[in-house]
Write an enzyme that holds these catalytic residues in place. Structure first.
Site, PDB file in Angstrom:
ATOM      1  N   CYS A  88       0.856  -1.188   0.000  1.00 52.49           N
ATOM      2  CA  CYS A  88       0.000   0.000   0.000  1.00 52.49           C
ATOM      3  C   CYS A  88       0.896   1.243   0.000  1.00 52.49           C
ATOM      4  CB  CYS A  88      -0.888   0.037   1.240  1.00 52.49           C
ATOM      5  SG  CYS A  88      -1.809  -1.469   1.552  1.00 52.49           S
ATOM      6  N   CYS A 145      -7.666  -3.461  -4.873  1.00 55.09           N
ATOM      7  CA  CYS A 145      -6.244  -3.121  -4.920  1.00 55.09           C
ATOM      8  C   CYS A 145      -5.389  -4.390  -4.881  1.00 55.09           C
ATOM      9  CB  CYS A 145      -5.853  -2.236  -3.721  1.00 55.09           C
ATOM     10  SG  CYS A 145      -6.207  -0.503  -3.963  1.00 55.09           S
ATOM     11  N   ARG A 160     -12.516  -1.789  -1.687  1.00 61.68           N
ATOM     12  CA  ARG A 160     -11.357  -1.154  -2.343  1.00 61.68           C
ATOM     13  C   ARG A 160     -10.073  -1.934  -2.040  1.00 61.68           C
ATOM     14  NH1 ARG A 160      -9.052   0.253  -6.082  1.00 61.68           N
ATOM     15  NH2 ARG A 160      -8.163   2.304  -6.538  1.00 61.68           N
ATOM     16  N   HIS A 206       0.753   4.653  -2.337  1.00 58.13           N
ATOM     17  CA  HIS A 206       0.021   5.730  -1.658  1.00 58.13           C
ATOM     18  C   HIS A 206       0.853   6.508  -0.658  1.00 58.13           C
ATOM     19  CE1 HIS A 206      -3.597   4.516  -3.674  1.00 58.13           C
ATOM     20  NE2 HIS A 206      -3.423   3.273  -3.269  1.00 58.13           N
TER      21      HIS A 206
END
Lengths: 97, 305
Positions: free
Chosen positions: B219, B266, B262, B223
């Site tokens: 992640c 992802c 989500r 991000h």
């Protein structure tokens, strides 16, 4: 001559059995490693697809393809386990300091 | 010959004597060395886990403030639109007639429909379920686990004899969208009450920073490290503020979806097998992410490309 023919027939039958067993053994091994990766939450989505394709190929009698797919599934499952092991030790390296 | 043997015996004796001398070093000096290295053991009750997490939050915020100096902290609730002025204009136009409005209306209807036993969702939540979104997810001390809003909704149903709803999209997310909408503007202030909560937080944090899937992404890779960069036609949103706008209407979905939905998407994108909705790992991840967004306001549901 008949004995030679019978001998060749026996070798062929035994060989075909041995040849059939190999992709199934590889598929079983791939499945075992996939489950280990799943237990630690690091299973790749590609592994189960490869295993399913290997099973289908074996079912269709295409043992060479089945073996190839199963071998690739083993490789990917092993890599996913290595990934889990690496992450367990090194995840904090990515944290902003 | 005899002298040689005696000499050898003497040498051996001296060696043994020397070895014994080393072992009888003064105990006091060994003890004092140990005392220097030993650190005082802090009772677990004395460790302020909230303070430890607050330090992480400050570091997290500081990272994004430095990376995007033109964005105020409060603006990160708007996701990628906090850092991309061009798409922000288009997004604001969409928000004038938000695509999630119908889902909120449906959510109100579902929320107010009584269960078979006569009770309703309002009986399960404090303040009758209004203005509570900012309290989720929380660490439940009794059951020692993270409780998300979606999980709480289904727990409410099951405790009243109803079947649980499917996670991810649909009726449950519509209810969640209504509850989020009723909490707009309220500030997230999630707590880490004890050691078990801190463990859940660390589990979520580890998930966030761990690379997974055949594409070997975490992640944090998208991000945090390369947040703001372009990935095909999209810009990668900063992780800070991710949970504030949930549930989210994504144009790609054509409907609302939860944060768990989500996460699964992802994970699929990086070729990691998605975990089950509301798995412990995903709930802990949501706990971590929401803690990192403490101080931001609820602005869900929201729309995204």
């Amino acid at each position: 001559m008949n004995k030679i023919k019978i001998g060749l027939l026996v070798i062929g039958l035994v060989g075909s059995v041995v040849w059939e067993a190999t992709p199934y053994e590889l598929i079983k091994k791939a499945e075992m490693i996939r489950l280990k990766a799943a237990e630690v939450g690091f299973e790749w989505s590609t592994t189960s697809t490869l295993i399913a394709e290997a099973k289908q190929a074996a079912k269709d009698g295409n043992y060479e393809l089945a073996e190839k797919l199963a071998a690739e599934a083993i490789k990917q499952a092993e890599n996913s386990l290595k990934q889990a092991e690496f992450a367990a030790v090194n995840w904090q390296d990515s944290e902003p300091k | 010959m005899k002298n040689t043997i005696n000499l050898i015996a003497l040498i051996i004796s001296l060696i043994i004597l020397a070895a014994c001398s080393d072992n009888s070093a003064p105990v006091s000096s060994a003890k004092s060395k140990f005392a220097e290295k030993a650190k005082p053991v802090v009772a677990k009750e004395q460790i302020n886990y909230q303070q430890k997490v607050d330090q992480d939050i400050r570091r997290f915020r500081s990272f994004f403030s430095n990376k995007f100096p033109n964005s105020d902290l409060g603006e990160f609730k708007d996701g990628v639109y906090a850092i991309d002025p061009a798409t922000r204009e288009q997004w604001l136009e969409i928000e004038e007639f938000p695509p999630y409005e119908l889902a909120i209306d449906e959510g109100i209807e579902f929320f107010e429909t009584p269960f078979t036993n006569g009770k309703s969702y309002a009986d399960c939540f404090e303040n009758k379920g209004e203005s509570v979104r900012q309290n989720y997810p929380y660490f439940d001390i009794k059951s020692s686990q993270v409780i998300t809003l979606e999980l709480a909704i289904n727990q409410c149903r099951e405790s009243n004899g109803e079947k649980p709803l499917e996670y991810g999209q649909g009726e449950l997310v519509a209810i969640s969208s209504y509850m989020a909408n009723s909490s707009r503007g309220l500030v997230f202030d999630i707590k880490v009450p004890n050691e078990m909560a801190y463990k859940a937080y660390m589990n979520g944090k580890q998930f966030f920073y761990s690379k997974r899937g055949q594409l070997n992404f975490s992640c944090a890779d998208c991000h945090l490290k390369i947040a703001g960069s372009s990935l095909r036609a999209d810009r990668l949103s900063p992780a800070i503020g991710h949970p504030t706008g949930m549930p989210v209407y994504r144009s790609a979905w054509g409907e609302l979806g939860s944060i768990g939905h989500r996460y699964r998407e992802c994970n699929k994108n990086i070729r990691a097998k998605p975990l089950a909705y509301q798995s412990e790992a995903y709930r802990n991840l949501e706990y971590y992410q929401t803690l990192m967004s403490n101080g931001l306001v609820v602005n869900g549901p929201s729309s995204r490309k």
